[in-house]
Design an enzyme around this catalytic site. Structure first.
Site, PDB file in Angstrom:
ATOM      1  N   LYS A 105     -52.280  23.027 -11.728  1.00  0.00           N
ATOM      2  CA  LYS A 105     -50.919  22.823 -11.198  1.00  0.00           C
ATOM      3  C   LYS A 105     -50.345  21.488 -11.682  1.00  0.00           C
ATOM      4  O   LYS A 105     -49.221  21.429 -12.185  1.00  0.00           O
ATOM      5  CB  LYS A 105     -50.979  22.867  -9.664  1.00  0.00           C
ATOM      6  CG  LYS A 105     -49.658  22.618  -8.964  1.00  0.00           C
ATOM      7  CD  LYS A 105     -49.668  23.162  -7.559  1.00  0.00           C
ATOM      8  CE  LYS A 105     -50.259  22.255  -6.517  1.00  0.00           C
ATOM      9  NZ  LYS A 105     -49.440  21.078  -6.182  1.00  0.00           N
ATOM     10  N   SER A 106     -51.127  20.413 -11.552  1.00  0.00           N
ATOM     11  CA  SER A 106     -50.624  19.085 -11.935  1.00  0.00           C
ATOM     12  C   SER A 106     -50.260  19.055 -13.422  1.00  0.00           C
ATOM     13  O   SER A 106     -49.238  18.487 -13.818  1.00  0.00           O
ATOM     14  CB  SER A 106     -51.702  18.027 -11.690  1.00  0.00           C
ATOM     15  OG  SER A 106     -51.928  17.861 -10.327  1.00  0.00           O
TER      16      SER A 106
ATOM     17  N   GLY B  89     -44.018  18.404  -3.647  1.00  0.00           N
ATOM     18  CA  GLY B  89     -43.931  16.942  -3.639  1.00  0.00           C
ATOM     19  C   GLY B  89     -44.012  16.389  -5.054  1.00  0.00           C
ATOM     20  O   GLY B  89     -43.337  15.408  -5.386  1.00  0.00           O
TER      21      GLY B  89
ATOM     22  N   ARG C 129     -41.917  14.734   4.069  1.00  0.00           N
ATOM     23  CA  ARG C 129     -42.854  13.917   3.279  1.00  0.00           C
ATOM     24  C   ARG C 129     -42.229  12.586   2.831  1.00  0.00           C
ATOM     25  O   ARG C 129     -41.047  12.527   2.513  1.00  0.00           O
ATOM     26  CB  ARG C 129     -43.357  14.752   2.100  1.00  0.00           C
ATOM     27  CG  ARG C 129     -43.995  16.020   2.658  1.00  0.00           C
ATOM     28  CD  ARG C 129     -44.677  16.841   1.662  1.00  0.00           C
ATOM     29  NE  ARG C 129     -45.769  16.120   1.033  1.00  0.00           N
ATOM     30  CZ  ARG C 129     -46.421  16.568  -0.026  1.00  0.00           C
ATOM     31  NH1 ARG C 129     -46.065  17.711  -0.570  1.00  0.00           N
ATOM     32  NH2 ARG C 129     -47.405  15.876  -0.536  1.00  0.00           N
TER      33      ARG C 129
ATOM     34  N   SER D  15     -51.753   6.865  -5.503  1.00  0.00           N
ATOM     35  CA  SER D  15     -51.020   8.132  -5.547  1.00  0.00           C
ATOM     36  C   SER D  15     -50.560   8.387  -6.977  1.00  0.00           C
ATOM     37  O   SER D  15     -49.793   7.598  -7.538  1.00  0.00           O
ATOM     38  CB  SER D  15     -49.812   8.082  -4.608  1.00  0.00           C
ATOM     39  OG  SER D  15     -48.864   9.052  -4.995  1.00  0.00           O
TER      40      SER D  15
ATOM     41  N   ASP E 257     -57.296  16.749  -2.575  1.00  0.00           N
ATOM     42  CA  ASP E 257     -56.820  18.091  -2.213  1.00  0.00           C
ATOM     43  C   ASP E 257     -57.960  19.003  -1.755  1.00  0.00           C
ATOM     44  O   ASP E 257     -57.717  20.088  -1.234  1.00  0.00           O
ATOM     45  CB  ASP E 257     -56.086  18.732  -3.400  1.00  0.00           C
ATOM     46  CG  ASP E 257     -54.775  18.010  -3.695  1.00  0.00           C
ATOM     47  OD1 ASP E 257     -54.227  17.358  -2.783  1.00  0.00           O
ATOM     48  OD2 ASP E 257     -54.298  18.082  -4.842  1.00  0.00           O
TER      49      ASP E 257
ATOM     50  N   LYS F  27     -49.464  15.265   3.544  1.00  0.00           N
ATOM     51  CA  LYS F  27     -49.481  16.329   2.536  1.00  0.00           C
ATOM     52  C   LYS F  27     -48.590  17.487   3.014  1.00  0.00           C
ATOM     53  O   LYS F  27     -47.751  17.295   3.885  1.00  0.00           O
ATOM     54  CB  LYS F  27     -50.927  16.777   2.287  1.00  0.00           C
ATOM     55  CG  LYS F  27     -51.781  15.700   1.635  1.00  0.00           C
ATOM     56  CD  LYS F  27     -51.314  15.414   0.219  1.00  0.00           C
ATOM     57  CE  LYS F  27     -52.112  14.332  -0.456  1.00  0.00           C
ATOM     58  NZ  LYS F  27     -51.537  13.924  -1.732  1.00  0.00           N
TER      59      LYS F  27
ATOM     60  N   ARG G 278     -52.847  17.298   7.157  1.00  0.00           N
ATOM     61  CA  ARG G 278     -54.096  18.012   6.853  1.00  0.00           C
ATOM     62  C   ARG G 278     -55.300  17.513   7.653  1.00  0.00           C
ATOM     63  O   ARG G 278     -56.355  18.137   7.593  1.00  0.00           O
ATOM     64  CB  ARG G 278     -54.389  17.982   5.340  1.00  0.00           C
ATOM     65  CG  ARG G 278     -53.520  18.957   4.591  1.00  0.00           C
ATOM     66  CD  ARG G 278     -53.952  19.103   3.141  1.00  0.00           C
ATOM     67  NE  ARG G 278     -53.086  20.065   2.466  1.00  0.00           N
ATOM     68  CZ  ARG G 278     -52.876  20.080   1.158  1.00  0.00           C
ATOM     69  NH1 ARG G 278     -53.475  19.205   0.379  1.00  0.00           N
ATOM     70  NH2 ARG G 278     -52.076  20.990   0.625  1.00  0.00           N
TER      71      ARG G 278
ATOM     72  N   ARG H  94     -53.551  25.156   0.844  1.00  0.00           N
ATOM     73  CA  ARG H  94     -54.973  24.768   0.816  1.00  0.00           C
ATOM     74  C   ARG H  94     -55.656  25.038   2.157  1.00  0.00           C
ATOM     75  O   ARG H  94     -56.864  25.261   2.210  1.00  0.00           O
ATOM     76  CB  ARG H  94     -55.116  23.315   0.380  1.00  0.00           C
ATOM     77  CG  ARG H  94     -54.557  23.107  -1.026  1.00  0.00           C
ATOM     78  CD  ARG H  94     -55.147  21.961  -1.784  1.00  0.00           C
ATOM     79  NE  ARG H  94     -54.280  21.597  -2.892  1.00  0.00           N
ATOM     80  CZ  ARG H  94     -54.295  22.161  -4.099  1.00  0.00           C
ATOM     81  NH1 ARG H  94     -55.132  23.138  -4.363  1.00  0.00           N
ATOM     82  NH2 ARG H  94     -53.469  21.756  -5.046  1.00  0.00           N
TER      83      ARG H  94
HETATM   84  C1  S3P Z   1     -50.645  15.340  -7.451  1.00  0.00           C
HETATM   85  C2  S3P Z   1     -51.111  14.193  -6.847  1.00  0.00           C
HETATM   86  C3  S3P Z   1     -51.700  14.174  -5.503  1.00  0.00           C
HETATM   87  C4  S3P Z   1     -52.109  15.570  -5.046  1.00  0.00           C
HETATM   88  C5  S3P Z   1     -51.060  16.617  -5.328  1.00  0.00           C
HETATM   89  C6  S3P Z   1     -50.746  16.668  -6.807  1.00  0.00           C
HETATM   90  C7  S3P Z   1     -50.060  15.231  -8.807  1.00  0.00           C
HETATM   91  O1  S3P Z   1     -50.746  13.664  -4.594  1.00  0.00           O
HETATM   92  O2  S3P Z   1     -52.423  15.558  -3.667  1.00  0.00           O
HETATM   93  O3  S3P Z   1     -51.522  17.893  -4.918  1.00  0.00           O
HETATM   94  O4  S3P Z   1     -49.889  16.274  -9.485  1.00  0.00           O
HETATM   95  O5  S3P Z   1     -49.749  14.115  -9.215  1.00  0.00           O
HETATM   96  P1  S3P Z   1     -50.542  12.064  -4.376  1.00  0.00           P
HETATM   97  O6  S3P Z   1     -50.189  11.505  -5.678  1.00  0.00           O
HETATM   98  O7  S3P Z   1     -49.421  11.933  -3.401  1.00  0.00           O
HETATM   99  O8  S3P Z   1     -51.849  11.584  -3.822  1.00  0.00           O
END
Ligand code: S3P
Length: 412
Positions: free
Chosen positions: A19-20, A87, A115, A158, A303, A330, A334, A376
Site C-alpha cells: 500500500k505505501s 491518512g 486524525r 512518522s 501496523d 490510526k 487501535r 487491520r
Molecule cells: C504509512 C506510515 C505509517 C503507517 C501507515 C502508512 C506510510 O503511518 O501506519 O499505515 O505509507 O507512510 P505514520 O507515518 O503516521 O506512522
C-alpha cells in the site's frame, strides 16, 4: 463474515501489493512530466483515493487489471480532493501541494476527520506554506506560497510526516533537512532517489533540494503488513506459510523479528533489490512464547500491533507493547479497538496509555467482533478466529478492502 477454525493453515501464496509503495509510485509519477507504468499496484480503497486525487489535480491515469499507467504533470490544477479513509494520501499530498502554487482542499471520511494534521501543517508553516486545518484535522486547505527549506526535528517517528516535508522540500528554496527520533519506513527516500531527486540520508537525517522528478516504472512488491496476516495464520494454527515476492525493507520487517522471538521459524529466500528489497518469506509454527516490544521497535511494526496482540493470546504468559501511543491516532484508536477485539475473542488484555499487556493462555475461544471500520482490526480478528476453538464472526469485515481486497478469499 464468519471465520471457521482451521487445524493447520498451510500454503504458498502471493499477498496484496504494498500500500505505501503504491501510493508513492502513483503520486510521485503523477507529479513528474512524462509517462510511467506501475505493475502489481494495490487497488484497494486507500490507493484508489490517491489515484482519484492525482487525476483531479491534472494527471492522466488509466488502470488495466493491476497495472496503472500514469502520465504526470508538473503544474497541478486547483482542486477539492477527497482522500477517503487514507491518512497517507492526505499527509503526503499536503506536503506535495504546499509549494505548487495552487489552491486545494483535502477532506475524507469520518475516521480521517479525527486524525491529527497539525504535525504536518505546523512544520510546513515554518517553511512558509499557507496551509490550514479544521481544528487540527481535515479538511486541510492549501493556498499558493513560496517555500524555503528548514532544519526540522520531528517530535514523532512518522513516515507520513517525514514524506510530507520531503515532498514540500522538492518545491522549496535551499535545503530541507528532516531528522526523526527513530527511523520510520523509508519508501519515500528510496523512490525519490530512483526518480532522480537531490536527496541524501545521513543516519536519522534526510535532506532534499528543490528539483524535478523523472518518471520511473515501478513493480510493487507484496505488502509485508498484509503478508503478516497469512504468516500469523501459520503461527497460531501450527501450520506453515510461504509468501512470495514480498517487500523486505528493514524499516518494515519488525513483525518477522517478533515471530522469530516468539519461537516460530522464519526464513527468507530469493532476496533481491529493485528500488526496494524483496523476496519470499516462510514462517513455520513452533511453540509460542510471549514477547516485549519497546519504543525503538515500534515504527518497523506499527501496523502489525493489533495482529500481534491477537497472536500473543496463543502464547502462555504476558506479552507487552510500550511506546506505541501513535496507535491512538490510526484509522481507529487501535489500543482501544485491539483490546476490545482480544476480549471479544475470549482473550485477556490490559490497556495502557502507550500500549497494552496481553495475558496469553495458549489459545482463544472465539466470538463476535466489530471492526470499527478499521481494516487491520477486521483482519486481526480473522486470524484469531482461524486459531480459535469456535471461530469468529466479524461485523464490518468489508473494511479489509482498504488495504487487502482479496483477504477473505486468501484465508478461506
Ligand atoms: C504509512 C506510515 C505509517 C503507517 C501507515 C502508512 C506510510 O503511518 O501506519 O499505515 O505509507 O507512510 P505514520 O507515518 O503516521 O506512522
Amino acid at each position: 463474515m464468519f471465520v471457521k477454525p482451521v487445524k493447520k493453515f498451510i500454503r504458498t501464496t502471493a499477498t496484496a501489493p504494498d500500500k505505501s509503495i503504491t501510493h508513492r509510485a502513483v503520486m510521485f509519477n503523477a507529479a513528474a512530466d512524462g509517462e510511467a507504468k506501475i505493475t502489481n499496484a494495490l487497488l484497494g480503497g486507500d490507493c484508489r483515493s490517491t489515484v482519484a486525487c492525482m487525476k483531479k489535480l491534472g494527471a492522466a491515469i488509466e488502470i488495466e487489471g493491476n497495472t496503472v499507467y500514469v502520465r504526470g504533470v508538473t503544474e497541478f490544477k486547483d482542486a477539492e480532493l477527497d482522500a477517503g479513509n487514507s491518512g497517507t494520501t492526505t499527509r503526503l499530498l499536503t506536503g506535495l501541494l504546499a509549494g505548487k502554487g495552487i489552491t486545494a482542499s483535502i477532506d475524507g471520511d469520518d475516521s480521517l476527520r479525527t486524525r491529527p494534521m497539525r504535525r504536518v501543517t505546523d512544520p510546513l508553516a515554518l517553511m512558509g506554506a499557507d496551509v490550514t486545518t479544521t481544528n487540527g484535522k481535515a479538511p486541510v486547505y492549501i493556498r499558493p506560497a513560496r517555500l524555503h527549506g528548514i532544519d526540522y526535528t520531528m517530535p514523532v517517528a512518522s513516515a507520513q510526516l517525514k514524506s510530507a516535508l520531503l515532498l514540500a522540500g522538492l518545491n522549496a528554496d535551499g535545503v530541507t533537512r528532516v531528522t526523526e527520533p527513530v527511523l520510520s519506513r523509508d519508501h519515500t527516500e528510496l523512490m525519490l532517489k530512483a526518480m532522480g531527486a537531490g536527496i541524501a540520508t545521513d543516519g536519522l537525517t534526510v535532506s532534499i533540494k528543490r528539483g524535478a522528478l523523472k518518471n520511473t516504472d515501478v513493480c510493487v512488491p507484496g505488502d509485508i503488513s498484509s503478508a503478516a496476516f497469512l504468516l500469523a495464520a501459520a503461527a497460531v494454527t501450527g501450520g506453515e506459510v510461504t509468501v512470495t515476492d514480498v517487500g523486505l525493507n528493514p524499516t518494515r520487517t519488525g513483525v518477522l523479528k517478533v515471530f522469530e522471538a516468539m519461537g516460530a521459524d522464519v526464513k527468507t529466500t530469493d532476496f533481491r533489490r529493485e528500488i526496494e528489497p524483496r523476496g519470499n518469506v516462510t514462517v513455520t509454527a513452533g511453540a509460542l512464547s510471549p514477547f516485549f516490544i519497546g519504543g525503538e521497535d515500534v515504527p518497523s511494526l506499527i501496523d502489525e500491533l493489533p495482529l500481534l496482540a491477537v497472536v500473543a493470546c496463543f502464547a502462555t504468559g504476558d506479552s507487552e507493547v510500550r511506546g506505541a501511543e501513535e496507535l491512538r491516532v490510526k484509522e481507529s484508536d487501535r489500543i482501544k479497538t485491539t483490546a476490545e477485539t482480544v476480549r471479544a475473542l475470549g482473550g485477556r488484555i490490559t490497556e495502557l496509555p502507550d500500549g497494552f499487556v496481553v495475558h496469553g493462555t495458549g489459545g482463544l475461544e472465539g466470538g463476535r467482533v466489530y471492526s470499527h471500520g478499521d481494516h487491520r482490526i477486521a483482519m486481526s480478528a480473522a486470524i484469531g478466529g482461524l486459531g480459535s476453538r469456535n471461530g469468529c464472526d466479524i461485523e464490518g469485515a468489508d473494511s479489509a478492502a482498504i488495504s487487502y481486497p482479496s483477504f477473505w478469499g486468501d484465508i478461506c
